[in-house]
Scaffold this motif. Structure first.
Motif, PDB file in Angstrom:
ATOM      1  N   LEU A 184       2.645 -42.297  17.210  1.00  0.00           N
ATOM      2  CA  LEU A 184       3.899 -41.803  17.770  1.00  0.00           C
ATOM      3  C   LEU A 184       3.821 -41.742  19.287  1.00  0.00           C
ATOM      4  O   LEU A 184       3.588 -40.671  19.861  1.00  0.00           O
ATOM      5  CB  LEU A 184       4.203 -40.395  17.237  1.00  0.00           C
ATOM      6  N   PRO A 185       4.001 -42.872  19.949  1.00  0.00           N
ATOM      7  CA  PRO A 185       4.012 -42.828  21.412  1.00  0.00           C
ATOM      8  C   PRO A 185       5.102 -41.862  21.886  1.00  0.00           C
ATOM      9  O   PRO A 185       6.174 -41.780  21.295  1.00  0.00           O
ATOM     10  CB  PRO A 185       4.336 -44.263  21.815  1.00  0.00           C
ATOM     11  N   LEU A 186       4.803 -41.126  22.943  1.00  0.00           N
ATOM     12  CA  LEU A 186       5.717 -40.106  23.462  1.00  0.00           C
ATOM     13  C   LEU A 186       6.750 -40.729  24.393  1.00  0.00           C
ATOM     14  O   LEU A 186       6.408 -41.497  25.288  1.00  0.00           O
ATOM     15  CB  LEU A 186       4.917 -39.040  24.220  1.00  0.00           C
ATOM     16  N   ARG A 187       8.018 -40.376  24.148  1.00  0.00           N
ATOM     17  CA  ARG A 187       9.093 -40.755  25.067  1.00  0.00           C
ATOM     18  C   ARG A 187       9.818 -39.480  25.473  1.00  0.00           C
ATOM     19  O   ARG A 187      10.352 -38.772  24.640  1.00  0.00           O
ATOM     20  CB  ARG A 187      10.072 -41.736  24.424  1.00  0.00           C
ATOM     21  N   ARG A 188       9.816 -39.202  26.763  1.00  0.00           N
ATOM     22  CA  ARG A 188      10.466 -37.999  27.282  1.00  0.00           C
ATOM     23  C   ARG A 188      11.936 -38.282  27.575  1.00  0.00           C
ATOM     24  O   ARG A 188      12.266 -39.319  28.133  1.00  0.00           O
ATOM     25  CB  ARG A 188       9.777 -37.532  28.554  1.00  0.00           C
TER      26      ARG A 188
END
Length: 131
Positions: free
Chosen positions: A64-68
């Motif tokens: 789950l790559p983080l996207r802000r």
């Protein structure tokens, strides 16, 4: 001759896989973790202090790559949420365009990792024929 043909076929399949991944739309991911935040959010800052420095080094980040997403400034195109985000931080796990679950708020790192771990188990398993 059979080995030469098999090797040629394997090279062709590898080239097709590389080209397909290169031509995929930018930002297209099977799964990701969206972090909804806003400027001045004390609990967002606490997450940044407690979890932020290590998140990218974890197995969860590989899945789950983080996207802000700043809810006051950013427009979120191409994502269909089950309901609007009103509180920050809110963490939404997306998988193949669908919302798997969300964590509203941040208490501490133990609670975050426990809740995220529960959502990871709900992800679509990877295709074993796709490497």
């Amino acid at each position: 001759m059979y080995h030469t043909m098999a090797r040629l076929l394997l090279k062709s399949m590898l080239l097709c896989a590389i080209l397909a991944s290169a031509l995929a739309p930018a930002g297209a991911m099977a799964a990701e973790l969206l972090m909804f935040e806003r400027d001045g959010c004390v609990w967002c800052a606490r997450w940044d202090r407690d979890v932020g420095p290590i998140y990218g080094k974890t197995e969860e980040a590989k899945l789950l790559p983080l996207r802000r997403v700043n809810i006051d400034r950013d427009k979120l195109a191409g994502v269909a949420l089950d309901s609007p985000v009103r509180f920050t931080p809110t963490f939404v796990v997306m998988d193949n365009g669908r919302e798997v679950g969300r964590i509203t708020g941040y208490i501490n790192d133990d609670a975050f990792w426990g809740l995220l771990g529960t959502m990871v188990t709900k992800l679509t398993p990877p295709n074993p024929n796709h490497t």
